[in-house]
Design an enzyme around this catalytic site. Structure first.
Site, PDB file in Angstrom:
ATOM      1  N   ASN A   1       8.657  -1.016  -0.336  1.00 13.93           N
ATOM      2  CA  ASN A   1       8.918  -0.140   0.639  1.00 13.93           C
ATOM      3  C   ASN A   1       9.806  -0.550   1.921  1.00 13.93           C
ATOM      4  OD1 ASN A   1       7.370   1.881  -1.027  1.00 13.93           O
ATOM      5  ND2 ASN A   1       5.591   1.461   0.240  1.00 13.93           N
TER       6      ASN A   1
ATOM      7  N   ASP B   1      -2.024   4.270  10.014  1.00 14.16           N
ATOM      8  CA  ASP B   1      -2.529   5.994   9.809  1.00 14.16           C
ATOM      9  C   ASP B   1      -3.754   6.082   9.027  1.00 14.16           C
ATOM     10  OD1 ASP B   1      -1.782   8.774  10.806  1.00 14.16           O
ATOM     11  OD2 ASP B   1      -2.010   8.631   8.380  1.00 14.16           O
TER      12      ASP B   1
ATOM     13  N   LYS C   1       9.183   8.265 -11.919  1.00  7.57           N
ATOM     14  CA  LYS C   1       8.237   8.099 -12.890  1.00  7.57           C
ATOM     15  C   LYS C   1       7.691   9.164 -13.811  1.00  7.57           C
ATOM     16  CE  LYS C   1       4.266   8.094  -9.898  1.00  7.57           C
ATOM     17  NZ  LYS C   1       3.019   7.436  -9.253  1.00  7.57           N
TER      18      LYS C   1
ATOM     19  N   SER D   1       4.522  11.829   2.755  1.00  7.52           N
ATOM     20  CA  SER D   1       5.035  12.079   1.216  1.00  7.52           C
ATOM     21  C   SER D   1       6.493  11.979   1.354  1.00  7.52           C
ATOM     22  CB  SER D   1       4.411  13.624   0.925  1.00  7.52           C
ATOM     23  OG  SER D   1       4.643  13.681  -0.181  1.00  7.52           O
ATOM     24  N   PRO D   2       7.106  11.068   1.899  1.00 12.23           N
ATOM     25  CA  PRO D   2       8.575  10.844   1.613  1.00 12.23           C
ATOM     26  C   PRO D   2       9.051  10.719   0.200  1.00 12.23           C
ATOM     27  CG  PRO D   2       7.596   8.771   2.620  1.00 12.23           C
ATOM     28  CD  PRO D   2       6.396   9.729   2.201  1.00 12.23           C
ATOM     29  N   LEU D   3       8.156  10.247  -0.697  1.00 16.74           N
ATOM     30  CA  LEU D   3       8.622  10.044  -2.112  1.00 16.74           C
ATOM     31  C   LEU D   3       8.071  11.385  -2.745  1.00 16.74           C
ATOM     32  CD1 LEU D   3       7.636   6.301  -2.576  1.00 16.74           C
ATOM     33  CD2 LEU D   3       9.874   7.382  -1.803  1.00 16.74           C
TER      34      LEU D   3
ATOM     35  N   TYR E   1     -10.326  10.941   5.694  1.00 16.64           N
ATOM     36  CA  TYR E   1     -10.269  10.156   4.508  1.00 16.64           C
ATOM     37  C   TYR E   1     -11.274   9.554   3.859  1.00 16.64           C
ATOM     38  CZ  TYR E   1      -5.404  10.961   5.739  1.00 16.64           C
ATOM     39  OH  TYR E   1      -4.038  11.370   6.130  1.00 16.64           O
TER      40      TYR E   1
ATOM     41  N   GLN F   1       3.856  -3.099  -3.320  1.00 18.01           N
ATOM     42  CA  GLN F   1       4.374  -1.873  -2.951  1.00 18.01           C
ATOM     43  C   GLN F   1       4.673  -1.717  -1.607  1.00 18.01           C
ATOM     44  OE1 GLN F   1       0.691   0.538  -4.184  1.00 18.01           O
ATOM     45  NE2 GLN F   1       1.757   1.158  -6.184  1.00 18.01           N
TER      46      GLN F   1
ATOM     47  N   GLY G   1       1.516   4.992   1.763  1.00 15.06           N
ATOM     48  CA  GLY G   1       0.292   4.397   1.218  1.00 15.06           C
ATOM     49  C   GLY G   1       0.606   3.412   0.086  1.00 15.06           C
TER      50      GLY G   1
END
Length: 341
Positions: free
Chosen positions: A293, A46, A215, A205-207, A51, A289, A283
């Site tokens: 995920n 995506d 954090k 933005s699932p987090l 961007y 990372q 991302g």
């Protein structure tokens, strides 16, 4: 990796979509992250023409370079159009002129002859929806675009767009909204409409901008090297940085520990288990990372765990901390904000 159909179409995308917003214009970081994503079975990528701003298009160029040499048929590339990519009056929106010109510019930057999923990044109230959908239809019929999607549209607008798509015989298959344990405004109206119409959610933005990783401990200022600690990032994360929300996130930690996982995987597994969600955009600035995920796919949350999550997000002094106001879609995201015009 798990693959899910996008809407009622035959197109299958990975449950984790790689989003290249975070690496920005860093070709080396993007190439490493894309390689890790491919190794993990990710086939969905995506991006958007905005961007990399102020170097508009940098995100697409970097993604195109990172995917160079990869068999084109093995990946699903999605990009977006609508938000400003210049100072001119026609450098934004969903007019026929801007959609057509932006599509060809995106094709050049991505180094491909077709875009698998072309999405309206926001709704453009200044352009008739018929004009927008006919422009998309022409690109589909010309072979430049495979499928059409929208991002952060309200249910009524999705319904009208779906009716036009049916009339024009083009596949409108997805919506890309913000969605997380803390932000559930799509549930009352958007999800039921999309289920009825045959669209899936590709959520971002699932987090909750990193807040659901835990954090940001309550009672402490955000570190300057984090998103919440930067001036630009604070605009996005600010709504979650109250003591009540940060304390609630910490109440999720024992649930994650009992399941042998961490908060980030718990939050991602929750999203991926929700109705109508085909994929979550993640991302990454480091390859590890990506691998972390993808591990969330091994986690399945039963009804009892989901109930405990909901209970943890209720504060004695503030009540339910989850945002469920569907009207906020229109106020905050659906129509292109004035500052972006």
């Amino acid at each position: 990796m798990e693959y899910r159909n996008l809407g009622r179409s035959g197109l299958k995308i990975s449950a984790i979509t790689y989003g290249n917003w975070l690496p920005g214009g860093d070709p080396k970081a993007a190439k490493e992250c894309v390689a890790a994503a491919l190794d993990a079975g990710v086939n969905s990528f995506d991006t958007a023409d905005i961007y990399g701003r102020p170097d508009f298009g940098a995100g697409e160029r970097v993604l195109g370079e990172a995917l160079a040499g990869v068999r084109r048929e093995s990946v699903v590339i999605g990009t977006k159009v609508c938000l400003p990519v210049g100072d001119g009056p026609n450098d934004r929106g969903l007019s026929r002129k801007h959609i057509t010109e932006s599509c060809h510019a995106s094709l050049r930057r991505l180094g491909t002859d077709h875009i698998d999923l072309y999405q309206a990044h926001r709704f453009d109230a200044d352009t008739p929806l018929e004009e927008t959908m006919v422009a998309f239809a022409d690109l589909v019929h010309q072979g430049h675009v495979g499928y059409i999607g929208v991002s952060e549209w309200t249910a009524p607008r999705i319904r009208v767009a779906a009716a036009l798509a049916t009339e024009l015989r083009i596949p409108l298959v997805s919506n890309q909204p913000q969605y997380s344990m803390l932000w559930r405004i799509i549930e009352p109206q958007v999800v039921p409409a999309c289920e009825e119409l045959g669209l899936s959610q590709i959520v971002f933005s699932p987090l909750a901008q990193g807040v659901l990783t835990g954090k940001y401990p309550p009672g402490r200022p955000a570190p300057t090297d984090t998103r919440a600690g930067s001036e630009r990032g604070a605009d996005f994360v600010g709504r979650y940085m109250s003591e009540a929300v940060l304390s609630a996130v910490q109440r999720l930690r024992p649930i994650a520990e009992e399941l042998g996982t961490n908060l980030a995987r718990l939050a991602l597994a929750w999203v991926l288990g929700r109705p109508n969600v085909a994929s979550a955009v993640m991302g990454a600035s480091r390859p590890d990372q990506i691998r972390d995920n993808v591990a969330a796919l091994e986690l399945s949350l039963d009804d009892e765990v989901c109930k405990r999550i909901d209970e943890a997000l209720v504060d004695p002094g503030h009540g339910d901390l989850v945002e469920r106001d569907a009207d906020k879609t229109a106020r905050m995201f659906d129509v292109m904000p004035a500052w972006r015009r």
